[in-house]
Design an enzyme around this catalytic site. Structure first.
Site, PDB file in Angstrom:
ATOM      1  CG  HIS A 131      -3.331  -4.982  11.800  1.00 30.20           C
ATOM      2  ND1 HIS A 131      -2.251  -5.519  11.147  1.00 30.20           N
ATOM      3  CD2 HIS A 131      -2.974  -3.711  12.115  1.00 30.20           C
ATOM      4  CE1 HIS A 131      -1.285  -4.619  11.063  1.00 30.20           C
ATOM      5  NE2 HIS A 131      -1.687  -3.514  11.652  1.00 30.20           N
ATOM      6  CE1 TYR A 139      12.257  31.822   2.598  1.00 33.68           C
ATOM      7  CE2 TYR A 139      12.545  29.440   2.557  1.00 33.68           C
ATOM      8  CZ  TYR A 139      12.169  30.618   1.928  1.00 33.68           C
ATOM      9  OH  TYR A 139      11.702  30.587   0.637  1.00 33.68           O
ATOM     10  CB  CYS A 142      14.092  25.804   1.496  1.00 34.35           C
ATOM     11  SG  CYS A 142      15.336  26.892   2.218  1.00 34.35           S
ATOM     12  CG  MET A 143       8.582  23.288  -1.127  1.00 37.71           C
ATOM     13  SD  MET A 143       7.264  24.201  -1.961  1.00 37.71           S
ATOM     14  CE  MET A 143       6.374  24.868  -0.569  1.00 37.71           C
ATOM     15  CG  ASP A 144      11.416  23.687  -3.961  1.00 43.27           C
ATOM     16  OD1 ASP A 144      10.591  22.762  -3.962  1.00 43.27           O
ATOM     17  OD2 ASP A 144      11.094  24.894  -4.051  1.00 43.27           O
ATOM     18  NE  ARG A 194      -6.676  -0.029  11.200  1.00 40.58           N
ATOM     19  CZ  ARG A 194      -5.386  -0.187  10.870  1.00 40.58           C
ATOM     20  NH1 ARG A 194      -4.562   0.852  10.904  1.00 40.58           N
ATOM     21  NH2 ARG A 194      -4.919  -1.372  10.531  1.00 40.58           N
ATOM     22  NE  ARG A 214      -2.194  -8.416   7.543  1.00 40.51           N
ATOM     23  CZ  ARG A 214      -2.791  -8.944   8.612  1.00 40.51           C
ATOM     24  NH1 ARG A 214      -3.398 -10.128   8.527  1.00 40.51           N
ATOM     25  NH2 ARG A 214      -2.800  -8.297   9.755  1.00 40.51           N
ATOM     26  CE  LYS A 248      -0.419  -0.215   5.045  1.00 37.01           C
ATOM     27  NZ  LYS A 248      -1.322  -0.223   6.204  1.00 37.01           N
TER      28      LYS A 248
END
Length: 406
Positions: free
Chosen positions: A172, A274, A321-323, A142, A229, A43
Site C-alpha cells: 500500500h 450555545y 449543536c448535536m442535532d 503499518r 484498488r 470498508k
C-alpha cells in the site's frame, strides 16, 4: 415521489447517486491497463455511502474483481447480502474469525507465521483451502512483512503450508497522493523486485499482484499490475489537492440534504445557539436545520460554514449543536418551514463539495464521508428513479419507491 417528500427522511438524508458510482468505475477503468482488474474498496460501510448497494452494483461489472474491507464483520455483511465476488480483508483478522472467513471464501491479509499456522489449522477443520493475500510493507510502516530475506522465507512457508493458497501479494502506498511521486515509485520498485525474487526462487508466480490505490489509478499507470484498488475515487472524491484531475473524470456520489424545521424573525442583539457566540446586529431571519454533529456534520463549521437554500448560499450562525444548527436566510426571500437545505451537493448554480467542507472544518473528505451518521438514511437513485431508502441496514417501506425524480 422525491426523497424530500418522504416523511421518514424529511429531517435529513444522504442522496447516493448509483449512476455516479458506475461512471467513476468506468472512468477509472479507462485509465487502467485492459488486463488489470479492479477491487472496490468498500470498508467503513462504503466510506459512509453504503457497502451493500455498491457491492451489488459491482457484481454486474465484469472488470470488478471483488471488494476490499477492513475487518471480518464487514466481509460477513456482504456475504449475508448475497455478494458473491471475492472479498479481501485489508487489515488484521483475528483468529476467532478464521473458520468463518474460510467457509465464506474471504481472503485475509496475512503477514505473520502465527496467522499462517492458525489459518492452516482452521482450513483443515473446514475442509477447504484458505485463500490469502500476503501483505508487504514497502514503506507504509503499518502491517506486513518486509521485502527482504526474512519476508521471502515467510512467503516460501506460506507456499508450502498445508491448506493455504497464496492467491495474492500486495502493498500500500503511503504518499502516492503527493505531487512528488519519488516515494511511491520507490515502493513500486521494492514490491516488483520482491515479487520477481519470489518467482525466481520458488518457481511460483503469485496470481494477484496489487499495489495501486486511488492516487495510483489516477497517476501511476505503471503500477497497475493484476489489480488496482479504488477507494476514495470510487465515491467521486479526490485523494488530495496535489493529484492531477486531468486523466480521470469523477462525479461526486453523495449529497447531504435536510429541510428547514423553523423560521423566525429576531431583533438586533439576539444571541444564537450555545455560548451566544453570534449576536445579530440588525433584524434578521433565522432558520433552523435539524442536522448536527450527532449526524457527522462538523461542529467546527460553527460560524464558518455555509449551506444552500433556494439556490443561494447562506451562512451558519452560532454553534452547530448535536442535532440542529441555525442559518441566516435574511437575504433569501420566502424561506419557510420544509424548504430543502443542501449541506453537501448542488442547488441551482451553487455547489458545496466534501472538499469545501474539509477545508473549512479542518477535516478531510474521507473523514467527512465516513462520519455521516447511521441515523441519516441513504436514499439510492439511478436513472432518475428512487431505488431504495436504507436506514441502519434496513430498507424503509413507503409508496412511490420507483417514482420519477426528474
Amino acid at each position: 415521489m422525491k426523497p424530500e417528500e418522504c416523511d421518514v427522511i424529511k429531517r435529513g438524508y444522504a442522496l447516493i447517486d448509483m449512476d455516479a458510482i458506475r461512471f467513476n468505475v468506468s472512468s477509472m477503468l479507462d485509465n487502467v491497463d485492459e488486463g488489470t482488474g479492479m477491487v472496490l474498496v468498500i470498508k467503513t460501510d462504503g466510506y459512509g455511502h453504503g457497502a451493500v448497494p455498491i457491492a451489488k452494483a459491482g457484481e454486474t461489472i465484469d472488470r470488478v474483481w471483488g471488494y476490499a474491507v477492513a475487518c471480518p464483520e464487514e466481509a460477513f455483511c456482504l456475504r449475508r447480502a448475497g455478494c458473491s465476488k471475492p472479498i479481501l480483508i485489508l487489515g488484521h483478522a483475528f483468529e476467532y474469525a478464521y473458520e468463518k472467513l474460510i467457509s465464506l471464501d474471504v481472503r485475509p491479509a496475512t503477514f505473520t507465521e502465527e496467522m499462517l499456522e492458525a489459518l492452516s489449522k482452521a482450513a483443515s477443520a473446514c475442509g477447504r483451502a484458505a485463500k490469502i493475500h500476503v501483505k508487504v510493507d514497502t514503506g507504509m510502516g503499518r502491517i506486513g512483512i518486509r521485502p527482504d530475506d526474512e519476508g521471502l522465507e515467510f512467503v516460501k512457508k506460506a507456499l508450502n503450508m498445508p491448506m493455504i493458497e497464496v492467491e495474492g501479494l500486495f502493498t500500500h502506498f503511503a504518499r502516492a497522493d503527493e505531487a512528488d511521486k519519488s516515494h511511491a515509485n520507490r515502493q513500486i520498485g521494492l514490491f516488483e523486485a520482491f515479487a520477481d525474487r519470489i518467482e525466481a526462487e520458488t518457481g511460483t508466480r503469485i496470481p494477484c499482484l496489487h499495489c495501486s490505490n486511488s492516487a495510483g489509478i489516477l497517476e501511476l499507470r505503471h503500477a497497475n499490475m493484476d489489480l488496482v484498488r479504488a477507494g476514495i475515487t470510487l465515491y467521486g472524491l479526490w485523494p488530495s489537492d496535489e493529484v492531477s484531475r486531468d486523466a480521470v473524470a469523477l462525479r461526486p456520489v453523495m449529497s447531504l440534504i435536510s429541510h428547514v424545521s423553523y423560521v423566525k424573525t429576531v431583533e438586533p442583539g439576539t444571541r444564537i445557539s450555545y455560548g451566544g457566540t453570534y449576536e445579530t446586529d440588525s433584524v434578521r431571519r433565522i432558520a433552523t436545520v435539524p442536522i448536527g454533529y450527532g449526524d457527522g456534520y462538523p461542529r467546527s463549521l460553527s460560524g464558518r460554514g455555509e449551506v444552500l437554500i433556494r439556490g443561494r448560499r447562506v451562512p451558519i450562525r452560532g454553534r452547530v449543536c448535536m442535532d440542529q444548527f441555525m442559518i441566516d436566510v435574511t437575504d433569501v426571500p420566502g424561506v419557510r418551514m420544509g424548504d430543502k437545505v443542501t449541506l453537501i451537493g448542488t442547488d441551482g448554480d451553487e455547489t458545496i463539495t466534501m472538499e469545501d467542507l474539509g477545508d473549512l472544518s479542518g477535516r478531510f473528505n474521507y473523514e467527512l464521508a465516513c462520519d455521516v451518521g447511521k441515523r441519516i438514511p441513504r436514499a439510492y437513485v439511478s436513472g432518475g428513479e428512487l431505488l431504495d431508502v436504507i436506514l441502519d441496514g434496513e430498507s424503509l417501506t413507503f409508496d412511490g419507491a420507483n417514482a420519477d425524480l426528474s
